[in-house]
Every structure is written in structure tokens, then in C-alpha cells.
Design an enzyme around this catalytic site. Structure first.
Site, PDB file in Angstrom:
ATOM      1  N   HIS A 309      73.580  47.099   8.615  1.00 22.75           N
ATOM      2  CA  HIS A 309      73.446  46.365   7.292  1.00 22.75           C
ATOM      3  C   HIS A 309      71.851  47.171   6.792  1.00 22.75           C
ATOM      4  O   HIS A 309      71.056  47.412   7.727  1.00 22.75           O
ATOM      5  CB  HIS A 309      73.052  44.990   7.486  1.00 22.75           C
ATOM      6  CG  HIS A 309      73.074  43.978   6.291  1.00 22.75           C
ATOM      7  ND1 HIS A 309      72.019  44.058   5.657  1.00 22.75           N
ATOM      8  CD2 HIS A 309      73.949  43.257   5.559  1.00 22.75           C
ATOM      9  CE1 HIS A 309      72.106  43.297   4.833  1.00 22.75           C
ATOM     10  NE2 HIS A 309      73.421  42.771   4.612  1.00 22.75           N
ATOM     11  N   ASP A 366      80.679  40.681   7.021  1.00 21.29           N
ATOM     12  CA  ASP A 366      82.138  41.050   6.770  1.00 21.29           C
ATOM     13  C   ASP A 366      83.033  41.261   7.992  1.00 21.29           C
ATOM     14  O   ASP A 366      84.291  41.570   7.919  1.00 21.29           O
ATOM     15  CB  ASP A 366      82.282  42.445   6.186  1.00 21.29           C
ATOM     16  CG  ASP A 366      81.499  42.254   4.688  1.00 21.29           C
ATOM     17  OD1 ASP A 366      80.839  43.096   4.311  1.00 21.29           O
ATOM     18  OD2 ASP A 366      82.176  41.228   4.017  1.00 21.29           O
TER      19      ASP A 366
HETATM   20  C1  SDX Z   1      77.563  43.859   2.760  1.00 24.50           C
HETATM   21  O1  SDX Z   1      73.033  44.455   1.129  1.00 24.50           O
HETATM   22  C2  SDX Z   1      73.491  43.300   1.135  1.00 24.50           C
HETATM   23  O2  SDX Z   1      73.023  42.327   1.515  1.00 24.50           O
HETATM   24  C3  SDX Z   1      75.234  43.302   1.526  1.00 24.50           C
HETATM   25  C4  SDX Z   1      75.802  42.108   1.961  1.00 24.50           C
HETATM   26  C5  SDX Z   1      75.794  40.911   1.147  1.00 24.50           C
HETATM   27  O3  SDX Z   1      75.840  39.894   1.418  1.00 24.50           O
HETATM   28  O4  SDX Z   1      75.802  41.217  -0.263  1.00 24.50           O
HETATM   29  O5  SDX Z   1      74.899  41.717   3.315  1.00 24.50           O
HETATM   30  C6  SDX Z   1      77.326  42.341   2.327  1.00 24.50           C
HETATM   31  O6  SDX Z   1      77.659  44.780   1.996  1.00 24.50           O
HETATM   32  C7  SDX Z   1      77.618  43.977   4.373  1.00 24.50           C
HETATM   33  C8  SDX Z   1      77.679  45.491   4.539  1.00 24.50           C
HETATM   34  C9  SDX Z   1      79.013  45.728   4.747  1.00 24.50           C
HETATM   35  N1  SDX Z   1      79.422  47.319   4.855  1.00 24.50           N
HETATM   36  C10 SDX Z   1      79.982  47.713   6.042  1.00 24.50           C
HETATM   37  O7  SDX Z   1      80.102  46.817   6.935  1.00 24.50           O
HETATM   38  C11 SDX Z   1      80.221  49.338   5.959  1.00 24.50           C
HETATM   39  C12 SDX Z   1      79.894  49.818   7.061  1.00 24.50           C
HETATM   40  N2  SDX Z   1      78.211  49.819   7.223  1.00 24.50           N
HETATM   41  C13 SDX Z   1      77.675  51.127   6.614  1.00 24.50           C
HETATM   42  O8  SDX Z   1      78.288  51.694   5.949  1.00 24.50           O
HETATM   43  C14 SDX Z   1      76.168  50.682   6.605  1.00 24.50           C
HETATM   44  O9  SDX Z   1      75.621  50.137   7.688  1.00 24.50           O
HETATM   45  C15 SDX Z   1      75.584  50.059   5.429  1.00 24.50           C
HETATM   46  C16 SDX Z   1      76.294  50.716   4.060  1.00 24.50           C
HETATM   47  C17 SDX Z   1      76.052  48.707   5.484  1.00 24.50           C
HETATM   48  C18 SDX Z   1      73.866  50.163   5.348  1.00 24.50           C
HETATM   49  O10 SDX Z   1      73.799  51.555   5.385  1.00 24.50           O
HETATM   50  P1  SDX Z   1      72.184  51.959   5.126  1.00 24.50           P
HETATM   51  O11 SDX Z   1      71.191  50.948   5.104  1.00 24.50           O
HETATM   52  O12 SDX Z   1      72.121  52.854   3.996  1.00 24.50           O
HETATM   53  O13 SDX Z   1      71.811  52.749   6.634  1.00 24.50           O
HETATM   54  P2  SDX Z   1      72.493  54.345   6.773  1.00 24.50           P
HETATM   55  O14 SDX Z   1      73.704  54.706   6.073  1.00 24.50           O
HETATM   56  O15 SDX Z   1      71.129  55.087   6.407  1.00 24.50           O
HETATM   57  O16 SDX Z   1      72.737  54.242   8.342  1.00 24.50           O
HETATM   58  C19 SDX Z   1      71.358  54.547   9.335  1.00 24.50           C
HETATM   59  C20 SDX Z   1      72.106  54.987  10.446  1.00 24.50           C
HETATM   60  C21 SDX Z   1      72.830  56.390  10.094  1.00 24.50           C
HETATM   61  O17 SDX Z   1      72.720  57.258  11.336  1.00 24.50           O
HETATM   62  P3  SDX Z   1      71.510  58.225  11.464  1.00 24.50           P
HETATM   63  O18 SDX Z   1      71.467  59.118  10.332  1.00 24.50           O
HETATM   64  O19 SDX Z   1      70.407  57.518  11.686  1.00 24.50           O
HETATM   65  O20 SDX Z   1      71.903  59.149  12.724  1.00 24.50           O
HETATM   66  O21 SDX Z   1      72.941  54.332  11.230  1.00 24.50           O
HETATM   67  C22 SDX Z   1      74.383  54.786  11.029  1.00 24.50           C
HETATM   68  C23 SDX Z   1      74.261  55.849   9.824  1.00 24.50           C
HETATM   69  O22 SDX Z   1      75.073  56.946  10.267  1.00 24.50           O
HETATM   70  N3  SDX Z   1      75.286  53.998  10.616  1.00 24.50           N
HETATM   71  C24 SDX Z   1      76.411  53.806  11.040  1.00 24.50           C
HETATM   72  C25 SDX Z   1      76.920  52.778  10.609  1.00 24.50           C
HETATM   73  N4  SDX Z   1      76.172  52.054   9.915  1.00 24.50           N
HETATM   74  C26 SDX Z   1      75.011  52.973   9.757  1.00 24.50           C
HETATM   75  N5  SDX Z   1      77.083  54.376  12.135  1.00 24.50           N
HETATM   76  C27 SDX Z   1      78.366  53.812  12.500  1.00 24.50           C
HETATM   77  N6  SDX Z   1      78.926  52.784  11.910  1.00 24.50           N
HETATM   78  C28 SDX Z   1      78.517  52.125  10.969  1.00 24.50           C
HETATM   79  N7  SDX Z   1      78.902  51.213  10.421  1.00 24.50           N
END
Ligand code: SDX
Length: 430
Positions: A309, A366
């Protein structure tokens, strides 16, 4: 909020004072609204990970401590003691309603659940395989055709209240009709003697030939899910609603844009993607380690849907409540869902894994919600529509606050990295 604190920026031999805004929960922010005019500098922050777009009094969340409050009330208390329309009133108007205020609000909504018959002609134009989110976003935008006065950017907030009531009243009808269109089943008209969630379930699962039996366990679980999704401060779709509304586009157009933004699998579309991921895991033998390895592999675009998140770097308080609700609903309905068992196994393994722990990747809202929607008989590609139904009052509250505080049109700056000036060349010389 105190604005007396200041920060100093030293750059290129000059010193600039930057005011610091302090919020009611002691959040501190550099106010850079005069930075460019005083220093020529702008800031850049891809994905706005460190940038506040506004000051807001609607929702407070603390990602480190897993705190979420609507207008100061904890999500845990509201999920346990309130109901979705009362929470909608709280978010939109800022205070919990009196009994009279709530009765009037509910009666207003109940008397606007029908949509114009011409909406059916628009609906019939969608092929049966249309994703309900695309249909819903289009149908909400089409409401501007039936309520053209909503296009007047100078309408009073009192007049806008009519649009607020219509949206809350009609979105369940449009959502259910999008589903019926998908199933090529006859649409069901709202039955206004039913409460909000039961009426939605009636329009979703009822058939003209039979009396719809509404299971109170299902209606109650759905009402709690809608409360838990109702707002989440400046998330992607709420920020979209605010920036579209900042151009003085109508509330219908702004909500339609919010639905489109929510659709993405990184945002609200994740609840559909979680179930699809878990079902793929189950069908391929339930080897969660294989998927966890893929999620950690930088050369693999796969991510564990439902984990991580932007703000919560600890547990998402909504996920904790939804996980317990999933257990309760499946027990009460006597359902054994192997996908829920797999989800719990996946969560257990992930939470012990250093990659996820060091990045603060926990189950989000989710991760478990789709399991409840499945148990309620809601098809997978309607899950994000359910999220939109819940998020509607939050979007409306954010849009209303943006208009009431006369926010300027949203127009971010950029840093240009393209070609410098060059002359046009004749096509025969390229
Ligand atoms: C919602 O914003 C809100 O409030 C949203 C929400 C709401 O109520 O409106 O809460 C609802 O959208 C919840 C999120 C639902 N999405 C997912 O479940 C999709 C999977 N999650 C991700 O894609 C991700 O975690 C996000 C999009 C939710 C957040 O991404 P960020 O904040 O841009 O973080 P990032 O992509 O920069 O990740 C940071 C690190 C990275 O690794 P490094 O570069 O540090 O090595 O964490 C890793 C990412 O690769 N990472 C994951 C991951 N999520 C982040 N690795 C594997 N699986 C994941 N799910």
C-alpha cells in the site's frame, strides 16, 4: 492549524524561508506555494509519494500505526455500530446525523432510486461481455444528459445537493443494471420498501418471475464492506475526482472519472485481480512459494495482488476487519471456500518473508474483500463495482470540500527533458 513554523532552503548561495503547515493530527508539511515565484525552483515527486495536494478535514489515516478515521470517528467503531447511509451522511456533511436528519436523508435517497427509462437504451448498446466498470462509468457520465442543470458550474451547493442525492440513490441501480446487462437477464427495478443494501441485492439477483429472498447476513456483511470502502483520503481515484472537479466539471463527470481511475488493477481493480490470482494458484496446485518468488523477482512483472500500500506500511486496518468478516460470513452461510484457506496460507508465508517485511508489504483492503463478495454470490468482475459503490460518498465528500474551499484548477508543473530548440527539416532531407 499553526502556520508559524518555517523551514530554510539554501540554494545557489541564496536562502529561502518555507512556511510549515501543521495539521490537527500534528502532520507537518512544507508549503511550497510561493517557492517558484521566489526561487524559480519547483519540486518533482513521481506518483506524489511525498506531496500533499490539499488540506482536508474528511479522513485521517496513519500508515505507520494503521489508523483510519472518518471525520474523527474510528473505522472500527463505525463498522461495528453504524450503517452505510449514516456514514455517507457523516462523510459528506461532516457530522453524524440526528435521527430526523438521517430519516430525511434516507427518504430522499429512496425516492430517487429509479433512473430514466432511456438509460436502458444506452445499456442495450453495450455488448454482453462489457466489463461492468466501463458500463458504470459511462452510465454515470450519461446522467448529465438527463440532468443538464448539473452542468452549470455556478450552481449553489444547495442545488448540487440534488445531484449528491441522485448519485447515492441511483448508483446501486446503475451497478445492478450493468450486471444484468452482462448476464443478459432482465433488469430489476428498485423495491423501495427494502433498505439500501437489500434493494441492491434485489436488483442484482432478483428475477421478474420470483420474489427475491434477501439473506440478512449477506445484507449486513455488504453494508459493513461499503462502510470500510467509503473513503481513504487522497487515493488515486479521489485525487482524480478532485482534479476533474477543479476544472468545474460536473459532479457526474467527476464521479465517472473516479470510477475509471478505480478500475485499474493497482487500485480498486485489485480485488478482482486477487481472486483471479488465488484461483490461478489453487488451479496450479496451491504452490504459494512459486508465486512469492515471482513477486520478488525484479525481472518478473508479477506482483502479489492485495499486498502493499502507498500509505500503510503496517497492516491495513480495513483488511483486519474484512478478514474477520470473511470468516464470520462463510461460517454463517456454511460455505467452505478453499480460496479463503489459500489466502490465509499465502498471508502467513508472506508475513514471515523478509522481502515483504522490509518493504512493509501487508494485506490491504482488497486482499480479503473478494472472498466475501464471492460468498455473497457476486461475480468477480463486479468486485470493483462494489468498491465504487462504497467509495461514492467519499468521492462526493472530497469533491464538495474541493468546491467549498474554492481550490484552484489542478495543473501540476513538470521538468522538461526533451530536445532543445532545433529547426524544421525538409522531408526529403531527413
Ligand atoms: C487500493 O491509495 C489508497 O488509499 C488505495 C486504497 C483505497 O482505499 O483507495 O487503499 C485501495 O488501491 C489498495 C491497493 C490495491 N493494489 C494492489 O493490491 C496491487 C498490488 N500492490 C502494489 O502494486 C503496490 O503495493 C501499490 C500500487 C499498492 C503501492 O505501490 P507503491 O506505493 O508505488 O510502491 P512501489 O510500487 O514503489 O513498491 C515499493 C517496493 C518495490 O520494490 P523495490 O523497488 O523497493 O525493490 O515494494 C515492492 C515494489 O516492487 N512491491 C511489491 C508489491 N507492492 C510493492 N512487490 C511484490 N508484490 C507487491 N504487491
Amino acid at each position: 492549524m499553526s502556520e508559524s513554523r518555517k523551514a530554510e532552503l539554501h540554494y545557489d548561495g541564496k536562502k529561502y524561508e518555507i512556511p510549515v503547515t501543521v495539521g490537527s493530527e500534528n502532520e507537518h508539511a512544507l508549503d511550497i506555494s510561493k517557492l517558484r515565484s521566489e526561487s524559480g525552483l519547483i519540486t518533482i515527486d513521481r506518483g506524489f509519494k511525498n506531496t500533499g495536494s490539499t488540506k482536508s478535514a474528511i479522513t485521517f489515516l496513519n500508515g505507520e500505526e494503521g489508523i483510519l478515521r472518518y471525520r474523527g470517528y474510528s473505522i472500527e467503531e463505525l463498522a461495528e455500530k453504524s450503517n452505510f447511509l449514516e456514514v455517507s451522511y457523516l462523510l459528506i456533511y461532516g457530522e453524524l446525523p440526528s435521527k430526523t436528519q438521517l430519516d430525511d436523508f434516507v427518504n430522499e435517497i429512496t425516492s430517487h432510486t429509479l433512473v430514466h427509462e432511456d438509460v436502458k437504451a444506452i445499456l442495450d448498446g453495450f455488448p454482453s461481455r462489457s466489463h461492468p466498470m466501463g458500463v458504470l462509468s459511462s452510465l454515470v457520465s450519461s446522467l448529465t444528459a438527463f440532468y443538464p442543470k448539473s452542468l452549470d458550474p455556478n450552481r449553489s451547493l444547495d442545488e448540487i445537493n440534488g445531484t449528491i442525492i441522485r448519485l447515492i440513490a441511483k448508483l446501486p441501480t446503475l451497478a445492478a443494471w450493468s450486471f444484468k446487462n452482462r448476464m443478459r437477464q432482465p433488469i430489476m427495478y428498485p423495491k423501495n420498501k427494502l433498505n439500501y443494501t437489500s434493494n441492491f441485492l434485489h436488483m442484482m439477483f432478483g428475477l421478474p418471475t420470483t420474489e427475491t429472498e434477501i439473506n440478512p447476513v449477506i445484507a449486513s456483511a455488504l453494508d459493513k464492506l461499503l462502510i470500510l470502502h467509503a473513503d481513504h483520503e487522497q487515493n488515486c481515484s479521489a485525487a482524480t475526482v478532485r482534479i476533474v472537479g477543479s476544472s468545474h466539471a460536473s459532479l457526474y463527470a467527476s464521479i465517472s472519472a473516479g470510477i475509471a481511475a478505480l478500475w485499474g488493477p493497482l487500485h480498486g481493480g485489485a480485488n478482482q485481480a486477487v481472486i483471479e490470482m488465488l484461483e490461478e494458484m489453487k488451479d496450479s496446485g496451491g504452490d504459494v512459494e512459486k508465486y512469492i518468488s515471482r513477486a520478488k523477482d525484479k525481472n518478473d512483472s508479477f506482483r502479489l495482488m492485495g499486498f502493499g500500500h502507498r500509505v500503510y506500511k503496517n497492516f491495513d486496518p480495513r483488511a483486519t476487519i474484512i478478514k474477520k468478516a470473511a470468516d464470520d460470513v462463510l461460517d454463517q452461510l456454511g460455505i467452505k471456500d478453499p480460496v479463503l484457506d489459500l489466502a490465509k496460507k499465502l498471508e502467513e508465508v508472506v508475513l514471515k518473508d523478509e522481502y515483504f517485511k522490509t518493504r512493509g508489504l501487508y494485506p490491504n483492503v482488497d486482499f480479503y474483500s473478494g472472498i466475501i463478495y464471492r460468498a455473497l454470490g457476486i461475480p468477480t468482475d463486479m468486485f470493483t463495482v462494489m468498491f465504487a459503490l462504497g467509495r461514492l460518498p467519499g468521492w462526493i465528500a472530497q469533491w464538495k470540500e474541493m468546491r467549498e474551499t474554492t481550490e484552484p484548477i489542478g495543473r501540476p508543473r513538470q521538468v522538461y527533458t526533451g530536445e532543445n530548440l532545433r529547426s524544421y527539416s525538409d522531408i526529403n532531407k531527413r
